[in-house]
Write a protein that holds these residues in place. Structure first.
Motif, PDB file in Angstrom:
ATOM      1  N   ARG A 144     -15.240   7.321  14.471  1.00 19.29           N
ATOM      2  CA  ARG A 144     -15.934   6.087  14.840  1.00 19.29           C
ATOM      3  C   ARG A 144     -17.305   6.032  14.163  1.00 19.29           C
ATOM      4  O   ARG A 144     -17.917   7.059  13.907  1.00 19.29           O
ATOM      5  CB  ARG A 144     -16.110   6.018  16.361  1.00 19.29           C
ATOM      6  CG  ARG A 144     -14.774   5.895  17.108  1.00 19.29           C
ATOM      7  CD  ARG A 144     -14.099   4.581  16.815  1.00 19.29           C
ATOM      8  NE  ARG A 144     -12.920   4.355  17.634  1.00 19.29           N
ATOM      9  CZ  ARG A 144     -11.673   4.528  17.235  1.00 19.29           C
ATOM     10  NH1 ARG A 144     -11.416   4.997  16.025  1.00 19.29           N
ATOM     11  NH2 ARG A 144     -10.663   4.264  18.033  1.00 19.29           N
ATOM     12  N   CYS A 145     -17.769   4.803  13.910  1.00 20.35           N
ATOM     13  CA  CYS A 145     -19.069   4.596  13.252  1.00 20.35           C
ATOM     14  C   CYS A 145     -19.824   3.492  13.987  1.00 20.35           C
ATOM     15  O   CYS A 145     -19.222   2.683  14.685  1.00 20.35           O
ATOM     16  CB  CYS A 145     -18.874   4.134  11.802  1.00 20.35           C
ATOM     17  SG  CYS A 145     -17.942   5.298  10.804  1.00 20.35           S
ATOM     18  N   PRO A 146     -21.135   3.418  13.778  1.00 17.73           N
ATOM     19  CA  PRO A 146     -21.896   2.328  14.410  1.00 17.73           C
ATOM     20  C   PRO A 146     -21.546   0.973  13.816  1.00 17.73           C
ATOM     21  O   PRO A 146     -21.712  -0.054  14.465  1.00 17.73           O
ATOM     22  CB  PRO A 146     -23.356   2.694  14.129  1.00 17.73           C
ATOM     23  CG  PRO A 146     -23.328   3.660  12.994  1.00 17.73           C
ATOM     24  CD  PRO A 146     -22.003   4.349  13.036  1.00 17.73           C
ATOM     25  N   TYR A 148     -18.650  -0.770  10.558  1.00 14.89           N
ATOM     26  CA  TYR A 148     -17.586  -0.411   9.616  1.00 14.89           C
ATOM     27  C   TYR A 148     -17.821  -1.109   8.284  1.00 14.89           C
ATOM     28  O   TYR A 148     -18.039  -2.322   8.227  1.00 14.89           O
ATOM     29  CB  TYR A 148     -16.211  -0.760  10.196  1.00 14.89           C
ATOM     30  CG  TYR A 148     -15.900   0.112  11.391  1.00 14.89           C
ATOM     31  CD1 TYR A 148     -16.016   1.497  11.293  1.00 14.89           C
ATOM     32  CD2 TYR A 148     -15.554  -0.433  12.616  1.00 14.89           C
ATOM     33  CE1 TYR A 148     -15.800   2.319  12.399  1.00 14.89           C
ATOM     34  CE2 TYR A 148     -15.323   0.373  13.721  1.00 14.89           C
ATOM     35  CZ  TYR A 148     -15.452   1.751  13.598  1.00 14.89           C
ATOM     36  OH  TYR A 148     -15.244   2.559  14.675  1.00 14.89           O
ATOM     37  N   CYS A 149     -17.797  -0.298   7.221  1.00 16.78           N
ATOM     38  CA  CYS A 149     -18.048  -0.795   5.865  1.00 16.78           C
ATOM     39  C   CYS A 149     -16.710  -1.158   5.233  1.00 16.78           C
ATOM     40  O   CYS A 149     -15.736  -0.399   5.343  1.00 16.78           O
ATOM     41  CB  CYS A 149     -18.712   0.284   5.022  1.00 16.78           C
ATOM     42  SG  CYS A 149     -20.079   1.105   5.854  1.00 16.78           S
ATOM     43  N   ARG A 150     -16.696  -2.265   4.513  1.00 18.91           N
ATOM     44  CA  ARG A 150     -15.458  -2.714   3.863  1.00 18.91           C
ATOM     45  C   ARG A 150     -14.878  -1.667   2.938  1.00 18.91           C
ATOM     46  O   ARG A 150     -13.670  -1.565   2.766  1.00 18.91           O
ATOM     47  CB  ARG A 150     -15.756  -3.946   3.003  1.00 18.91           C
ATOM     48  CG  ARG A 150     -15.974  -5.218   3.711  1.00 18.91           C
ATOM     49  CD  ARG A 150     -16.277  -6.304   2.705  1.00 18.91           C
ATOM     50  NE  ARG A 150     -15.208  -6.467   1.736  1.00 18.91           N
ATOM     51  CZ  ARG A 150     -15.332  -7.093   0.568  1.00 18.91           C
ATOM     52  NH1 ARG A 150     -16.491  -7.629   0.238  1.00 18.91           N
ATOM     53  NH2 ARG A 150     -14.324  -7.191  -0.264  1.00 18.91           N
ATOM     54  N   PHE A 151     -15.774  -0.903   2.287  1.00 20.24           N
ATOM     55  CA  PHE A 151     -15.369  -0.054   1.169  1.00 20.24           C
ATOM     56  C   PHE A 151     -15.211   1.399   1.595  1.00 20.24           C
ATOM     57  O   PHE A 151     -15.258   2.296   0.744  1.00 20.24           O
ATOM     58  CB  PHE A 151     -16.430  -0.157   0.055  1.00 20.24           C
ATOM     59  CG  PHE A 151     -17.829   0.021   0.589  1.00 20.24           C
ATOM     60  CD1 PHE A 151     -18.540  -1.070   1.077  1.00 20.24           C
ATOM     61  CD2 PHE A 151     -18.401   1.276   0.656  1.00 20.24           C
ATOM     62  CE1 PHE A 151     -19.814  -0.898   1.616  1.00 20.24           C
ATOM     63  CE2 PHE A 151     -19.663   1.459   1.188  1.00 20.24           C
ATOM     64  CZ  PHE A 151     -20.376   0.366   1.664  1.00 20.24           C
ATOM     65  N   CYS A 152     -15.025   1.653   2.894  1.00 18.99           N
ATOM     66  CA  CYS A 152     -15.001   3.037   3.379  1.00 18.99           C
ATOM     67  C   CYS A 152     -13.898   3.849   2.696  1.00 18.99           C
ATOM     68  O   CYS A 152     -12.717   3.494   2.754  1.00 18.99           O
ATOM     69  CB  CYS A 152     -14.788   3.062   4.888  1.00 18.99           C
ATOM     70  SG  CYS A 152     -14.812   4.735   5.541  1.00 18.99           S
ATOM     71  N   THR A 153     -14.290   4.965   2.107  1.00 16.06           N
ATOM     72  CA  THR A 153     -13.344   5.874   1.451  1.00 16.06           C
ATOM     73  C   THR A 153     -12.296   6.378   2.426  1.00 16.06           C
ATOM     74  O   THR A 153     -11.152   6.594   2.088  1.00 16.06           O
ATOM     75  CB  THR A 153     -14.124   7.106   0.924  1.00 16.06           C
ATOM     76  OG1 THR A 153     -15.125   6.642   0.050  1.00 16.06           O
ATOM     77  CG2 THR A 153     -13.221   8.098   0.258  1.00 16.06           C
TER      78      THR A 153
HETATM   79  S1  SF4 Z   1     -18.677   4.394   4.848  1.00 13.77           S
HETATM   80 FE1  SF4 Z   1     -17.018   4.721   6.323  1.00 13.77          FE
HETATM   81  S2  SF4 Z   1     -17.635   6.568   7.432  1.00 13.77           S
HETATM   82 FE2  SF4 Z   1     -19.489   5.760   6.439  1.00 13.77          FE
HETATM   83  S3  SF4 Z   1     -20.423   4.414   7.991  1.00 13.77           S
HETATM   84 FE3  SF4 Z   1     -19.160   3.132   6.639  1.00 13.77          FE
HETATM   85  S4  SF4 Z   1     -17.211   3.010   7.753  1.00 13.77           S
HETATM   86 FE4  SF4 Z   1     -18.324   4.747   8.603  1.00 13.77          FE
END
Ligand code: SF4
Length: 441
Positions: A144-146, A148-153
């Protein structure tokens, strides 16, 4: 490439959030409360309409809803980030581009793309513990994250399920953590652990203390890095959540007393993200002796120009956030429009190097798809710009193997982009560049 840098000072108007209709009555103490921020995260497209009443067109929200239904990452954005977006022109906004997917921007993914493009599962020695490099391990403590990034690896695992990806969970479960810590203890070559996920911001203070304490008590580790994007997306937690921040500071102090560096690795991509909140949070960490390093991702339309990248590097340096890496965007489904070329990364690095002290100049890297690890972007064995393919070797990680990084399809000629869709032609192009790489070795 333009060499004109914008003024390297990021500022926003005091109480900037009041420009957003839904936040117009929110007082500074409420907006600065991390619990309020977390309670009011936006997770659905219709919440954008409700909040921005009149500031955003229906067409934008429909595009967003459609984008979310095709995205590998679900939506979760803090009010703080929402208020930093320029809603007069949201389509071109560098913060919007990172967190709110629009279907109209999505283009076909490169045929070489695979979910889990870094092949992390293959290097797991316990559930959520990746041992790729000889002396380091990656501990995926949570999923879980604060935000969510579109491009998360790690879109194969991080966040909640989306219509296109069912996630492999890495929840913070005691038994899984125990097995991972035992595996670290049993592997003498590991002296450096990255605690990531997911994001350490989503660990409770006692979980952070427990995990950090266990790792420090192994005795052999020399470095422990906690990864969190929180500094850039929810800085008020570092400023005002004393329990969480004190836990991190205690671990940093305890580690130092035992000869172990405990640091925070964060993720800031654009100079506009370095606000007064971020500066205050960074100052609290700096004045308490916590080393902070930044790992940016190079993203088209966000920071792939000299002005943005040079301002970012200077701002980070000025606030003691060490600009450590700039990653060429990994192969992630649904974000082909955000990827840039290896050439772009090399050109930018060439222009950035020399602007400031070498130790404050980020290394531009490609995280080699398939598990080669991070390679200097310019260290390819072969790179065919017309085909759009770079080949890397990784002698200390996977000796004898070669790794391919393809430029995005939109950077190629239309004929070349079409060729990649033809399996035989794609194989032939890969073999051509691989042959050249082998000849150069
Ligand atoms: S890159 Fe991925 S792991 Fe990092 S904060 Fe964004 S969603 Fe979370």
């Amino acid at each position: 490439m333009s060499m004109i840098a914008s003024n390297p000072v990021a500022s926003v108007d005091a109480e900037f959030w009041r420009e957003i209709p839904g936040y117009s009555a929110i007082a500074a103490n409420e907006f600065s409360d991390p619990a309020w921020q977390e309670r009011n995260c936006l997770i659905r497209a219709d919440q954008v309409t409700e909040l921005l009443a009149g500031l955003v067109h229906d067409e934008f929200v429909t595009d967003l809803a459609d984008g979310l239904s095709h995205s590998t990452m679900s939506m979760r954005v803090t009010p703080y980030l929402i208020a930093l977006i320029n809603w007069e022109s949201p389509r071109g906004d560098p913060i919007r581009r990172q967190f709110l997917p629009l279907r109209s921007e999505m283009t076909a993914s490169h045929p070489l793309l695979r979910l889990d493009s870094l092949n992390e599962h293959a290097d797991e020695i316990a559930g959520g513990l990746v041992h790729r490099y000889p002396d380091r391990a990656l501990f995926l403590a949570t999923d879980r994250c604060p935000v969510y990034c579109r491009f998360c690896t790690r879109s194969y695992s991080v966040g909640v399920d989306t219509p296109v990806v069912l996630k492999d969970r890495n929840a913070p479960i005691a038994d899984r953590w125990r097995a991972a810590i035992d595996a670290i203890r049993a592997t003498p070559s590991i002296v450096d652990v990255v605690v990531s996920g997911g994001d350490c911001f989503r660990l409770k203070p006692d979980q952070l203390l427990e995990l950090g304490g266990e790792l420090i008590n192994i005795g052999r580790l020399r470095r422990i890095r906690f990864a969190s994007k929180g500094l850039s997306v929810l800085p008020m937690k570092i400023i005002n959540d004393d329990a969480w921040t004190d836990a991190l500071i205690r671990l940093s102090d305890l580690g130092r007393s035992r000869g172990i560096e405990v640091s925070l690795h964060t993720h800031i991509n654009h100079p506009r993200e370095v606000t007064e909140f971020v500066v205050a949070a960074a100052r609290r960490l700096f004045s308490n002796g916590v080393m902070v390093r930044n790992q940016s991702v190079l993203l088209r339309g966000v920071n792939d120009d000299f002005a943005a990248m040079s301002s970012l590097v200077k701002l980070l340096s000025d606030h003691h956030i060490h600009p450590y890496y700039t990653y060429v965007c990994d192969l992630v489904s649904g974000v082909e429009d955000m990827r840039t070329t290896v050439r772009r990364a090399c050109d930018l690095e060439k222009c950035i190097r020399g602007l400031t002290a070498g130790y404050n100049t980020p290394t531009f890297v490609v995280d080699a798809p398939g598990g080669g690890g991070k390679r200097d972007a310019h260290s390819y064995e072969a790179y065919d710009r017309e085909i759009g393919l770079a080949v890397y070797s990784a002698p200390s990680v996977r000796p004898g193997e070669l790794f391919l990084y393809p430029d995005p399809l939109h950077s190629l000629s239309p004929a070349m982009a079409s060729d990649w869709a033809i399996a035989d032609r794609a194989r032939e192009m890969v073999q051509t560049v691989l042959r050249r790489a082998k000849e150069s070795l």
